[in-house]
Design a protein around this motif. Structure first.
Motif, short mmCIF file in Angstrom:
data_model
loop_
_atom_site.label_atom_id
_atom_site.label_comp_id
_atom_site.label_asym_id
_atom_site.label_seq_id
_atom_site.Cartn_x
_atom_site.Cartn_y
_atom_site.Cartn_z
N MET A 42 0.72 -1.26 0.04
CA MET A 42 -0.12 -0.01 -0.21
C MET A 42 0.99 1.17 0.01
O MET A 42 1.90 1.45 0.89
CB MET A 42 -0.79 0.05 0.96
CG MET A 42 -1.97 1.17 1.19
SD MET A 42 -3.26 0.78 -0.05
CE MET A 42 -3.86 -0.82 0.24
N THR A 43 0.55 2.27 -0.99
CA THR A 43 1.31 3.39 -1.00
C THR A 43 0.34 4.57 -1.02
O THR A 43 -0.43 4.52 -1.99
CB THR A 43 2.32 3.26 -2.19
OG1 THR A 43 3.10 2.52 -2.19
CG2 THR A 43 3.04 4.73 -2.27
N LYS A 44 0.71 5.59 -0.30
CA LYS A 44 -0.23 6.76 -0.41
C LYS A 44 0.86 8.14 -0.15
O LYS A 44 1.61 8.13 0.73
CB LYS A 44 -1.08 6.75 0.88
CG LYS A 44 -2.09 7.83 1.02
CD LYS A 44 -2.70 8.10 -0.21
CE LYS A 44 -3.64 9.42 -0.07
NZ LYS A 44 -4.65 9.47 -1.13
N ARG A 45 0.50 9.09 -1.13
CA ARG A 45 1.46 10.24 -1.22
C ARG A 45 0.49 11.07 -1.01
O ARG A 45 -0.64 11.44 -1.22
CB ARG A 45 2.13 10.28 -2.44
CG ARG A 45 3.07 9.13 -2.92
CD ARG A 45 3.64 9.33 -4.25
NE ARG A 45 4.43 8.33 -4.73
CZ ARG A 45 4.08 7.24 -5.40
NH1 ARG A 45 2.65 7.18 -5.87
NH2 ARG A 45 4.81 6.06 -5.59
N PHE A 46 0.93 12.40 -0.32
CA PHE A 46 0.57 13.63 -0.20
C PHE A 46 1.38 14.62 -0.61
O PHE A 46 2.37 15.16 -0.10
CB PHE A 46 -0.02 14.01 1.09
CG PHE A 46 -0.88 13.17 1.92
CD1 PHE A 46 -2.35 13.38 1.59
CD2 PHE A 46 -0.54 11.98 2.61
CE1 PHE A 46 -3.27 12.44 2.23
CE2 PHE A 46 -1.54 11.27 3.14
CZ PHE A 46 -2.82 11.43 3.19
N GLY A 99 4.43 15.66 -2.22
CA GLY A 99 5.87 14.99 -2.42
C GLY A 99 6.29 14.21 -1.03
O GLY A 99 7.17 13.60 -0.85
N PHE A 100 5.24 13.98 -0.28
CA PHE A 100 5.46 13.52 1.22
C PHE A 100 4.75 11.99 0.88
O PHE A 100 3.49 11.75 0.76
CB PHE A 100 4.73 14.03 2.25
CG PHE A 100 4.65 13.31 3.57
CD1 PHE A 100 6.00 13.22 4.13
CD2 PHE A 100 3.67 12.85 4.07
CE1 PHE A 100 5.71 12.42 5.56
CE2 PHE A 100 3.29 11.92 5.18
CZ PHE A 100 4.88 11.86 5.96
N ILE A 101 5.64 10.82 1.24
CA ILE A 101 5.14 9.54 1.02
C ILE A 101 4.68 9.22 2.36
O ILE A 101 5.49 8.78 3.40
CB ILE A 101 6.04 8.57 0.68
CG1 ILE A 101 6.59 9.13 -0.74
CG2 ILE A 101 5.66 7.08 0.53
CD1 ILE A 101 7.65 8.30 -1.26
N ALA A 102 3.29 9.04 3.01
CA ALA A 102 2.78 8.81 4.18
C ALA A 102 3.05 7.09 4.33
O ALA A 102 3.18 6.52 5.32
CB ALA A 102 1.40 9.04 4.28
N ASN A 103 2.49 6.36 3.21
CA ASN A 103 2.85 4.99 3.43
C ASN A 103 3.39 4.45 2.43
O ASN A 103 3.20 4.70 1.10
CB ASN A 103 1.35 4.36 3.18
CG ASN A 103 0.58 4.38 4.52
OD1 ASN A 103 -0.61 4.50 4.50
ND2 ASN A 103 1.05 4.67 5.55
N ASP A 104 4.54 3.57 2.51
CA ASP A 104 5.76 3.14 1.20
C ASP A 104 5.56 1.74 1.36
O ASP A 104 6.20 1.33 2.13
CB ASP A 104 6.83 3.97 1.79
CG ASP A 104 7.96 3.64 0.81
OD1 ASP A 104 7.74 3.25 -0.41
OD2 ASP A 104 9.08 4.16 0.87
#
Length: 497
Positions: free
Chosen positions: A1-5, A7-12
């Protein structure tokens, strides 16, 4: 699971597998990505990459209602209730859960069924605004069980509970797992994790730092995975020589209902004395009068008898402004609704107490440059991590929000700090930071009134402990006299007939 806001990667590239019939602890510092991951699972966020699979079937939740229909529910750390409605009305509000006609009756019947199955009881006609934090949390759990949730996510569920209430909740989570539910526990307290969890996963910096079985690990190993280093054990309190009284309360009586001054009492003849250079802990089960004590000190609730002195002077015309003018400061239990303004910027929040004072204001006109400069200094002094002082307060992690609140309240060197659940929902590193700052304030001659549901916290930080039960002071113990058994005995004292 990957989630970006941006340029910030909250879940990598996070992998998490939770089995039916188990309690899975999800660990990590504030800002590690735990809440973001769970918001994806519950349909609040959509991932940039990755899949959610429920019971072998891939799902794509675009809104929370879809996750609820699939049996996934989350008890958020900051509750999703309507304060002006009753507990039963909040249950009946659940969309599609109960028929529009006779919705209240159907909700009550379902709540009674949940009570028989889980032991969780609500007070149907009580307004949520009149319920304690732990009672609101209980309502959130009942709300999910009423909707048939099979996967339950608990976000810091023990943060506002007494030890006895936590033990009840732990038994409930264990019972839910044994009945075939899947339970995800987000917690920073190792005692909670090792009491109830079967499996664990640690996130650090948005990525998985490790996963495994609770039986095969240690507390020290999990803390090291969470923060990247070991955390020192709590310090032994240094001896102090208390100074002059900072707070004196004599025979304080406060009605439970402000509109019925002759009715039941929230506080009944309570007296206490807190001197400069000491921490007085207030222990008691939820609803023992702690909230009314704080409200009375702040002047938002009126007493019917008793006297209060601050810094040796009578404190009769009580208002929040008078409280702060007399050298008081407040670290509120609910930082989101009482301790900060989420939509305002960090520099505005951190300067709220001094915006009208020099050098931030001249002739009543704010100097934003001076305010931002002071904010940057406090951010450095209190280790507040943010993109800049212009970042909205609501976008900071919980730990950084609390550090900012701490900076605002302690920077003016108040004579009295009222700290209510000061580490609620904080990770181990932020918790130790708050404790260290409170102890430093004590060492510098400040007084701290510590009100907490965490008995270990009260025992480890307090020079003396006052125990409240049924609105009465049941006893005051020195640190040497106080034990879990003795304080617990006083906390559960039966109400006098």
């Amino acid at each position: 699971m990957t989630k970006r806001f941006g340029g910030f990667i909250a879940n990598d590239s996070v992998d998490l597998e939770v089995g039916w019939g188990e309690v899975h602890a999800l660990l990590g510092e504030n800002g590690a990505g735990k809440t973001t991951l769970m918001r994806i699972v519950t349909g609040l966020y959509q991932p940039d990459d990755g899949d959610v699979v429920v019971d072998g079937t891939p799902v794509d939740f675009r809104r929370p209602e879809q996750a609820l229909r699939a049996g996934i529910g989350m008890v958020h750390q900051h509750f999703t209730l309507v304060p002006t409605l009753t507990e039963l009305e909040n249950l009946a509000l659940a969309p599609a859960a109960f028929p529009v006609r006779d919705g209240r009756r159907a909700a009550l019947e379902r709540a009674e069924q949940v009570e028989r199955e889980s032991g969780l009881r609500i007070t149907p006609d009580r307004r949520v605004a009149d319920a304690s934090i732990s009672e609101r949390q209980r309502l959130e759990i009942v709300k999910l069980l009423c909707r048939g949730a099979r996967i339950l996510i608990f976000d810091e569920p023990g943060a506002a509970l007494t030890p006895e209430e936590w033990e009840e909740l732990a038994r409930l989570m264990r019972r839910l797992a044994d009945d075939g539910h899947a339970v995800i526990l987000i917690s920073h307290k190792m005692s909670e994790v090792f009491a109830v969890a079967d499996q664990w996963t640690v996130l650090r910096g948005g990525a998985v730092a490790g996963t495994g079985a609770i039986a095969d690990t240690t507390r020290e190993r999990l803390v090291e995975l969470m923060v990247g280093a070991s955390i020192e054990t709590r310090r032994v309190l240094e001896p102090v020589s208390p100074g002059a009284p900072a707070l004196v309360i004599r025979d304080l009586t406060v009605p439970r209902d402000p509109d019925q001054p002759r009715g039941p009492k929230a506080l009944d003849g309570v007296s206490l004395q807190l001197r400069a250079g000491e921490i007085l802990g207030v222990a008691g089960v939820a609803g023992s009068g702690q909230a009314e004590l704080v409200d009375t000190l702040l002047g938002v609730r009126r007493s019917t008898a008793g006297r209060i002195e601050l810094a040796g002077k009578p404190y009769d015309d009580r208002t929040p402004a008078a409280f702060y003018a007399a050298g008081g400061a407040l670290i509120a239990e609910d930082r989101h609704h009482v301790g900060m303004v989420g939509a305002m910027r960090l520099w505005e929040n951190i300067n709220l107490r001094t915006l009208r004072q020099r050098p931030l204001a001249r002739r009543g006109v704010l100097d934003p440059r001076a305010a931002r400069s002071r904010a940057r200094k406090l951010m450095a002094d209190y280790e507040v991590r943010a993109t800049s002082e212009n970042q909205p307060m609501g976008r900071l992690s919980g730990g950084n929000q609390q550090k900012a609140v701490l900076a605002r309240e302690l920077a003016t060197s108040p004579s009295l700090v009222v700290a209510v659940q000061p580490v609620r929902g904080l990770d181990v590193r932020a918790t130790e930071f708050v404790y260290r700052r409170l102890l430093e304030h004590r060492a510098q001659g400040g007084a701290v009134l510590l009100i907490s549901m965490d008995l270990d916290e009260v025992l480890s930080l307090s020079d003396r402990i006052l125990v409240l039960a049924h609105g009465r002071a049941q006893g005051a113990l020195t640190a040497a006299e106080a034990t879990r058994a003795r304080v617990g005995e006083l906390m559960t004292t039966q109400e006098a007939s």
